[in-house]
Design a protein around this motif. Structure first.
Motif, PDB file in Angstrom:
ATOM      1  N   GLY A  16      48.843  48.556  45.814  1.00 15.55           N
ATOM      2  CA  GLY A  16      48.760  47.577  44.737  1.00 15.55           C
ATOM      3  C   GLY A  16      48.527  46.179  45.272  1.00 15.55           C
ATOM      4  N   VAL A  17      48.512  45.226  44.363  1.00 14.59           N
ATOM      5  CA  VAL A  17      48.210  43.839  44.712  1.00 14.59           C
ATOM      6  C   VAL A  17      49.473  43.128  45.197  1.00 14.59           C
ATOM      7  CG1 VAL A  17      47.409  41.629  43.792  1.00 14.59           C
ATOM      8  CG2 VAL A  17      46.304  43.741  43.079  1.00 14.59           C
ATOM      9  N   THR A  18      49.337  42.406  46.311  1.00 11.57           N
ATOM     10  CA  THR A  18      50.415  41.573  46.839  1.00 11.57           C
ATOM     11  C   THR A  18      49.854  40.195  47.146  1.00 11.57           C
ATOM     12  OG1 THR A  18      50.068  42.295  49.124  1.00 11.57           O
ATOM     13  CG2 THR A  18      51.683  43.533  47.817  1.00 11.57           C
ATOM     14  N   VAL A  19      50.762  39.209  47.280  1.00 13.78           N
ATOM     15  CA  VAL A  19      50.342  37.821  47.498  1.00 13.78           C
ATOM     16  C   VAL A  19      51.258  37.178  48.536  1.00 13.78           C
ATOM     17  CG1 VAL A  19      49.974  35.566  46.415  1.00 13.78           C
ATOM     18  CG2 VAL A  19      49.548  37.661  45.100  1.00 13.78           C
ATOM     19  N   ALA A  32      41.858  36.692  38.174  1.00 16.10           N
ATOM     20  CA  ALA A  32      41.507  37.928  37.470  1.00 16.10           C
ATOM     21  C   ALA A  32      41.318  39.051  38.484  1.00 16.10           C
ATOM     22  CB  ALA A  32      40.237  37.736  36.652  1.00 16.10           C
ATOM     23  N   VAL A  33      41.773  40.228  38.134  1.00 17.55           N
ATOM     24  CA  VAL A  33      41.602  41.386  39.014  1.00 17.55           C
ATOM     25  C   VAL A  33      40.116  41.605  39.301  1.00 17.55           C
ATOM     26  CG1 VAL A  33      41.884  43.894  39.166  1.00 17.55           C
ATOM     27  CG2 VAL A  33      43.749  42.475  38.282  1.00 17.55           C
ATOM     28  N   SER A  34      39.262  41.350  38.339  1.00 17.08           N
ATOM     29  CA  SER A  34      37.813  41.536  38.519  1.00 17.08           C
ATOM     30  C   SER A  34      37.228  40.594  39.573  1.00 17.08           C
ATOM     31  CB  SER A  34      37.086  41.341  37.190  1.00 17.08           C
ATOM     32  OG  SER A  34      37.265  40.014  36.714  1.00 17.08           O
ATOM     33  N   GLU A  35      37.945  39.522  39.922  1.00 15.66           N
ATOM     34  CA  GLU A  35      37.471  38.576  40.932  1.00 15.66           C
ATOM     35  C   GLU A  35      37.957  38.918  42.336  1.00 15.66           C
ATOM     36  OE1 GLU A  35      37.803  34.355  39.876  1.00 15.66           O
ATOM     37  OE2 GLU A  35      38.273  35.026  37.831  1.00 15.66           O
ATOM     38  N   LEU A  36      38.840  39.908  42.454  1.00 20.26           N
ATOM     39  CA  LEU A  36      39.352  40.293  43.769  1.00 20.26           C
ATOM     40  C   LEU A  36      38.286  41.003  44.576  1.00 20.26           C
ATOM     41  CD1 LEU A  36      42.890  41.729  42.925  1.00 20.26           C
ATOM     42  CD2 LEU A  36      42.309  39.443  43.769  1.00 20.26           C
ATOM     43  N   ALA A  54      54.583  39.506  42.730  1.00 17.13           N
ATOM     44  CA  ALA A  54      53.278  39.584  42.077  1.00 17.13           C
ATOM     45  C   ALA A  54      53.235  40.788  41.150  1.00 17.13           C
ATOM     46  CB  ALA A  54      52.169  39.693  43.130  1.00 17.13           C
ATOM     47  N   ARG A  55      52.411  40.649  40.122  1.00 14.51           N
ATOM     48  CA  ARG A  55      52.178  41.754  39.195  1.00 14.51           C
ATOM     49  C   ARG A  55      50.793  41.577  38.584  1.00 14.51           C
ATOM     50  NH1 ARG A  55      55.901  40.207  33.890  1.00 14.51           N
ATOM     51  NH2 ARG A  55      54.539  38.538  33.119  1.00 14.51           N
ATOM     52  N   VAL A  56      50.318  42.644  37.938  1.00 11.34           N
ATOM     53  CA  VAL A  56      49.054  42.585  37.200  1.00 11.34           C
ATOM     54  C   VAL A  56      49.394  42.784  35.727  1.00 11.34           C
ATOM     55  CG1 VAL A  56      46.814  43.663  36.820  1.00 11.34           C
ATOM     56  CG2 VAL A  56      47.703  43.435  39.147  1.00 11.34           C
ATOM     57  N   GLN A  57      49.004  41.802  34.920  1.00  8.53           N
ATOM     58  CA  GLN A  57      49.221  41.843  33.471  1.00  8.53           C
ATOM     59  C   GLN A  57      47.900  41.545  32.780  1.00  8.53           C
ATOM     60  OE1 GLN A  57      52.332  43.290  32.857  1.00  8.53           O
ATOM     61  NE2 GLN A  57      52.517  41.934  31.113  1.00  8.53           N
TER      62      GLN A  57
END
Length: 105
Positions: free
Chosen positions: A39-42, A12-16, A94-97
């Motif tokens: 943005g978010v990468t992995v 979850a984005v909230s856990e980053l 990676a993406r955020v959905q």
């Protein structure tokens, strides 16, 4: 797009860790989730030089520095930027959905 490749939930984005690197264990692999300025990468979490955990390294929003020998990688692309690291990181699409970071597998 290859029908065999699909998106899987990772965290979850909230856990980053905001503006930092978050370690995630996925399918027996250590991953690093970067909250970059773009943005978010992995990536795989291990340095390509000596295997140190990059989640323990210094991160400035763009670059991750290996805590062992100070090799440097661009966390947005995986490109090795400073020796002794010379092999690029293995990055995941990676993406955020819906508030979840997902990777393509």
């Amino acid at each position: 797009m290859n029908a065999d490749r699909r998106w899987e939930d990772l965290i979850a984005v909230s856990e980053l860790e905001t503006g930092d690197v978050t370690p995630v264990r996925w399918r027996g692999r250590d991953l690093a989730v970067y909250d970059t300025v773009d943005g978010v990468t992995v990536s795989l979490a291990r340095c390509t030089h000596a295997g140190a955990n990059l989640c323990d390294g210094y991160f400035d929003g763009k670059y991750i520095e290996c805590p062992l020998h100070q090799g440097l990688f661009d966390a947005r692309t995986g490109q090795a930027k400073a020796r002794p690291a010379w092999r690029n990181l293995r990055m995941f699409d990676a993406r955020v959905q819906g508030g979840i970071v997902q990777i393509r597998v």
